[in-house]
Design a protein around this motif. Sequence first.
Motif, PDB file in Angstrom:
ATOM      1  N   LEU A 341      -8.249 -93.224 -24.002  1.00 51.31           N
ATOM      2  CA  LEU A 341      -7.433 -93.300 -25.215  1.00 51.31           C
ATOM      3  C   LEU A 341      -6.563 -94.542 -25.078  1.00 51.31           C
ATOM      4  CD1 LEU A 341      -6.374 -89.557 -25.344  1.00 51.31           C
ATOM      5  CD2 LEU A 341      -7.916 -90.659 -26.951  1.00 51.31           C
ATOM      6  N   ARG A 342      -6.802 -95.541 -25.920  1.00 48.26           N
ATOM      7  CA  ARG A 342      -6.114 -96.827 -25.817  1.00 48.26           C
ATOM      8  C   ARG A 342      -5.172 -97.001 -27.002  1.00 48.26           C
ATOM      9  NH1 ARG A 342     -11.896 -99.857 -24.675  1.00 48.26           N
ATOM     10  NH2 ARG A 342     -12.257 -98.944 -22.602  1.00 48.26           N
ATOM     11  N   ASP A 343      -3.927 -97.321 -26.685  1.00 47.45           N
ATOM     12  CA  ASP A 343      -2.908 -97.445 -27.736  1.00 47.45           C
ATOM     13  C   ASP A 343      -2.041 -98.670 -27.450  1.00 47.45           C
ATOM     14  OD1 ASP A 343      -1.319 -96.969 -29.900  1.00 47.45           O
ATOM     15  OD2 ASP A 343      -0.332 -95.191 -29.083  1.00 47.45           O
ATOM     16  N   PRO A 344      -2.584 -99.864 -27.628  1.00 52.80           N
ATOM     17  CA  PRO A 344      -1.844-101.070 -27.248  1.00 52.80           C
ATOM     18  C   PRO A 344      -0.582-101.297 -28.068  1.00 52.80           C
ATOM     19  CG  PRO A 344      -3.843-101.637 -28.459  1.00 52.80           C
ATOM     20  CD  PRO A 344      -3.933-100.182 -28.158  1.00 52.80           C
ATOM     21  N   ASP A 345      -0.558-100.806 -29.323  1.00 57.09           N
ATOM     22  CA  ASP A 345       0.581-101.087 -30.207  1.00 57.09           C
ATOM     23  C   ASP A 345       1.493 -99.879 -30.408  1.00 57.09           C
ATOM     24  OD1 ASP A 345      -0.419-103.699 -30.648  1.00 57.09           O
ATOM     25  OD2 ASP A 345      -1.808-102.911 -32.156  1.00 57.09           O
ATOM     26  N   GLY A 346       1.247 -98.795 -29.690  1.00 60.10           N
ATOM     27  CA  GLY A 346       2.104 -97.627 -29.818  1.00 60.10           C
ATOM     28  C   GLY A 346       1.964 -96.895 -31.140  1.00 60.10           C
ATOM     29  N   ARG A 347       0.745 -96.784 -31.657  1.00 59.26           N
ATOM     30  CA  ARG A 347       0.521 -96.086 -32.928  1.00 59.26           C
ATOM     31  C   ARG A 347       0.580 -94.566 -32.763  1.00 59.26           C
ATOM     32  NH1 ARG A 347       1.142 -99.921 -36.817  1.00 59.26           N
ATOM     33  NH2 ARG A 347       0.252-101.878 -36.053  1.00 59.26           N
ATOM     34  N   HIS A 353      -2.291 -96.730 -22.102  1.00 56.51           N
ATOM     35  CA  HIS A 353      -3.704 -96.396 -21.955  1.00 56.51           C
ATOM     36  C   HIS A 353      -3.788 -95.078 -21.202  1.00 56.51           C
ATOM     37  CE1 HIS A 353      -8.040 -97.328 -21.081  1.00 56.51           C
ATOM     38  NE2 HIS A 353      -7.784 -96.584 -20.016  1.00 56.51           N
ATOM     39  N   GLY A 354      -4.591 -94.156 -21.675  1.00 54.50           N
ATOM     40  CA  GLY A 354      -4.724 -92.865 -21.019  1.00 54.50           C
ATOM     41  C   GLY A 354      -6.170 -92.499 -20.785  1.00 54.50           C
ATOM     42  N   GLU A 355      -6.383 -91.703 -19.764  1.00 55.86           N
ATOM     43  CA  GLU A 355      -7.729 -91.231 -19.441  1.00 55.86           C
ATOM     44  C   GLU A 355      -8.029 -89.968 -20.227  1.00 55.86           C
ATOM     45  OE1 GLU A 355     -10.250 -89.701 -15.507  1.00 55.86           O
ATOM     46  OE2 GLU A 355      -8.328 -90.754 -15.288  1.00 55.86           O
ATOM     47  N   GLY A 356      -9.217 -89.921 -20.834  1.00 56.16           N
ATOM     48  CA  GLY A 356      -9.637 -88.735 -21.566  1.00 56.16           C
ATOM     49  C   GLY A 356     -10.285 -87.718 -20.652  1.00 56.16           C
ATOM     50  N   LEU A 357     -10.805 -86.656 -21.258  1.00 59.35           N
ATOM     51  CA  LEU A 357     -11.441 -85.591 -20.482  1.00 59.35           C
ATOM     52  C   LEU A 357     -12.836 -85.965 -20.011  1.00 59.35           C
ATOM     53  CD1 LEU A 357     -10.305 -82.548 -22.673  1.00 59.35           C
ATOM     54  CD2 LEU A 357      -9.409 -83.205 -20.433  1.00 59.35           C
ATOM     55  N   VAL A 386     -22.075 -79.845 -45.121  1.00 59.25           N
ATOM     56  CA  VAL A 386     -20.763 -79.768 -44.503  1.00 59.25           C
ATOM     57  C   VAL A 386     -19.801 -80.593 -45.341  1.00 59.25           C
ATOM     58  CG1 VAL A 386     -21.137 -81.751 -42.951  1.00 59.25           C
ATOM     59  CG2 VAL A 386     -19.476 -79.983 -42.320  1.00 59.25           C
ATOM     60  N   ARG A 387     -18.567 -80.154 -45.438  1.00 60.84           N
ATOM     61  CA  ARG A 387     -17.564 -80.913 -46.181  1.00 60.84           C
ATOM     62  C   ARG A 387     -16.245 -80.812 -45.431  1.00 60.84           C
ATOM     63  NH1 ARG A 387     -17.870 -76.086 -49.418  1.00 60.84           N
ATOM     64  NH2 ARG A 387     -15.851 -74.973 -49.421  1.00 60.84           N
ATOM     65  N   GLY A 388     -15.343 -81.716 -45.756  1.00 60.99           N
ATOM     66  CA  GLY A 388     -14.040 -81.690 -45.105  1.00 60.99           C
ATOM     67  C   GLY A 388     -13.219 -82.894 -45.513  1.00 60.99           C
ATOM     68  N   TYR A 389     -12.212 -83.204 -44.698  1.00 62.11           N
ATOM     69  CA  TYR A 389     -11.356 -84.349 -44.986  1.00 62.11           C
ATOM     70  C   TYR A 389     -10.936 -84.984 -43.666  1.00 62.11           C
ATOM     71  CZ  TYR A 389      -7.676 -80.898 -44.024  1.00 62.11           C
ATOM     72  OH  TYR A 389      -6.901 -79.932 -43.448  1.00 62.11           O
ATOM     73  N   GLU A 390     -10.647 -86.277 -43.728  1.00 63.37           N
ATOM     74  CA  GLU A 390     -10.258 -87.038 -42.546  1.00 63.37           C
ATOM     75  C   GLU A 390      -8.825 -87.528 -42.685  1.00 63.37           C
ATOM     76  OE1 GLU A 390     -13.128 -90.062 -41.234  1.00 63.37           O
ATOM     77  OE2 GLU A 390     -14.555 -89.197 -42.683  1.00 63.37           O
ATOM     78  N   ILE A 391      -8.048 -87.346 -41.615  1.00 64.70           N
ATOM     79  CA  ILE A 391      -6.695 -87.903 -41.516  1.00 64.70           C
ATOM     80  C   ILE A 391      -6.531 -88.368 -40.077  1.00 64.70           C
ATOM     81  CG2 ILE A 391      -4.221 -87.513 -41.777  1.00 64.70           C
ATOM     82  CD1 ILE A 391      -4.767 -85.193 -43.596  1.00 64.70           C
ATOM     83  N   HIS A 392      -6.758 -89.650 -39.812  1.00 65.38           N
ATOM     84  CA  HIS A 392      -6.628 -90.131 -38.430  1.00 65.38           C
ATOM     85  C   HIS A 392      -6.459 -91.643 -38.430  1.00 65.38           C
ATOM     86  CE1 HIS A 392     -10.801 -91.755 -38.125  1.00 65.38           C
ATOM     87  NE2 HIS A 392     -11.068 -90.795 -38.991  1.00 65.38           N
ATOM     88  N   CYS A 393      -5.865 -92.152 -37.345  1.00 70.60           N
ATOM     89  CA  CYS A 393      -5.688 -93.590 -37.216  1.00 70.60           C
ATOM     90  C   CYS A 393      -6.499 -94.172 -36.062  1.00 70.60           C
ATOM     91  CB  CYS A 393      -4.208 -93.947 -37.038  1.00 70.60           C
ATOM     92  SG  CYS A 393      -3.465 -93.278 -35.548  1.00 70.60           S
ATOM     93  N   GLY A 394      -7.164 -93.351 -35.265  1.00 66.55           N
ATOM     94  CA  GLY A 394      -7.965 -93.854 -34.152  1.00 66.55           C
ATOM     95  C   GLY A 394      -9.375 -94.227 -34.581  1.00 66.55           C
ATOM     96  N   VAL A 395      -9.951 -95.196 -33.861  1.00 59.72           N
ATOM     97  CA  VAL A 395     -11.343 -95.599 -34.057  1.00 59.72           C
ATOM     98  C   VAL A 395     -12.086 -95.316 -32.756  1.00 59.72           C
ATOM     99  CG1 VAL A 395     -12.915 -97.506 -34.526  1.00 59.72           C
ATOM    100  CG2 VAL A 395     -10.710 -97.373 -35.722  1.00 59.72           C
ATOM    101  N   SER A 396     -13.135 -94.517 -32.826  1.00 58.69           N
ATOM    102  CA  SER A 396     -13.895 -94.136 -31.637  1.00 58.69           C
ATOM    103  C   SER A 396     -15.192 -94.926 -31.557  1.00 58.69           C
ATOM    104  CB  SER A 396     -14.195 -92.635 -31.661  1.00 58.69           C
ATOM    105  OG  SER A 396     -13.000 -91.884 -31.649  1.00 58.69           O
ATOM    106  N   GLU A 397     -15.541 -95.335 -30.352  1.00 59.50           N
ATOM    107  CA  GLU A 397     -16.751 -96.123 -30.116  1.00 59.50           C
ATOM    108  C   GLU A 397     -17.396 -95.647 -28.831  1.00 59.50           C
ATOM    109  OE1 GLU A 397     -15.838-100.524 -31.658  1.00 59.50           O
ATOM    110  OE2 GLU A 397     -14.380 -99.821 -30.163  1.00 59.50           O
ATOM    111  N   GLY A 398     -18.741 -95.821 -28.742  1.00 59.24           N
ATOM    112  CA  GLY A 398     -19.429 -95.484 -27.508  1.00 59.24           C
ATOM    113  C   GLY A 398     -20.791 -94.882 -27.758  1.00 59.24           C
ATOM    114  N   ALA A 399     -21.549 -94.732 -26.674  1.00 56.23           N
ATOM    115  CA  ALA A 399     -22.929 -94.264 -26.769  1.00 56.23           C
ATOM    116  C   ALA A 399     -23.031 -92.853 -27.331  1.00 56.23           C
ATOM    117  CB  ALA A 399     -23.574 -94.313 -25.381  1.00 56.23           C
TER     118      ALA A 399
END
Length: 497
Positions: A341-347, A353-357, A386-399
């Motif tokens: 979990l990377r938060d360079p600007d304190g959002r 920077h933190g380690e995830g599970l 499926v339906r729902g809604y999104e409220i988030h500020c993070g962007v996830s990337e990876g395999a």
Amino acid sequence: MSANVLMVQGCTSDAGKSTLVAALCRWLYRRGVDVAPFKPQNMALNAAVTADGGEIGRAQAVQAQACGLAPHTDFNPVLLKPQSDTGAQVILHGRVAATLDAVAYHDYKRVAREAVMASHARLVARHRVVMVEGAGSPAEINLRANDIANMGYAEAVDCPVILIADIDRGGVFAHLVGTLALLSETERARVAGFVINRFRGDLALLQPGLDWLVRETGKPVLGVLPYLHGLRLEAEDALPREQAAKPQARLRVVVPALPRISNHTDFDALAAHPQVELRFLGPGEAMPACDLVILPGSKSTRADLGWLRAQGWDAAIARHLRYGGRLLGICGGFQMLGHALRDPDGRDGAPGHGEGLGWLDMHTTFAAGKQLRTTHGRMRLADVAVRGYEIHCGVSEGAALQRPFAILEEGRHDGAISADGQVIGTYLHGVFDAPEALAALLRWAGLADAQPLDLEALREQTLERLADMVEAHLDTAALSGLLDLPLPSPRNMTPHA
């Protein structure tokens, strides 16, 4: 006084303001009245995405449903989303405006007040009735200056106020009389009457107290509402009061109650399902044997992950997975499942920077800009809607994202499914709400023959039940008079005064 504005204020938090406003909204809607909900200022981590692309408190979205309206940012122009014990994200008209501590927000109230009055003016112009919900208590002495949430708003727009108190907590007469005593003379004058909520027992035993209250205050008791079990109404913020065991349950679900848990209304369908036992796990509790662990949304993902580790629940989740259990992460909970979990600007809190599970091969970076959208698509776990809604500020990337949980409109991918199928992550709030999606997720978790459940239909039944409660237990003639409406057909016209 304004003929088409009526405000409900409470002696305490969780006195029943949200429920009473929803009940009155549906009662008026059933009478054919054009009514809209309004909460000037809300502090909550349960949010909904609106038709105009912003976010408001989830309770106001339910109240909009009671009115037959789509959620709109004018229904809750100021939303405070706590990020710590002393600071909150400030949402004005659905968009992030600032992140402030309590002292700074006190000075910011001038700006917030302008947002409140602008929304009020638009709603009054568009609708015959505006049903307003206060926040907390109007008798908070330290918050009286520049108040926009309770009597400050009521005085500004010159509207009558109903004061509601929860008898189930005890001390209901002290709450009502004490609250009145702490109001100014003009504020006391605009209190049109009392509603007592969550009463259990024989009303005849309460009547001497009601008579005393009327004599002592000169205010009528507009009704006594019974304690209603099994209400399926989305909560404003507090976790559910009741977590009754279900002897017939065949699937056990555990949700860690994170300090900054957000949108726990995601689990309303699970709480309502007769075959599912849902348990929110509090601090200091050992994680019990279960079929499914769900990591919920969070307003402070890195801090809440650190708290979860401090409880030892990361090791408990690892053990749960070794024994074949399932793990689902929603929004912030999904972000926790990655490597970093990377938060360079304190959002999301302090920069860092933190380690995830590490259960999904991905990482998340918090950046400027919040994703706010309602959406729909097809679940890849099973080919169902499926339906729902999104409220988030993070962007996830990876395999891990190459095995998405769902394919959404316009071909967007959402979430991830682990290679062994034990772990799922998604950014979609409300993922259990659609009946087909709920059934598919319950099958994945181990309940092969889940009974059907339609949460939307349950919500409608609850709103109708609340409107019936208004007609049976409140002085509807007095309420109609406060709103300058024609008298309703007589059903229960006996006031407690």
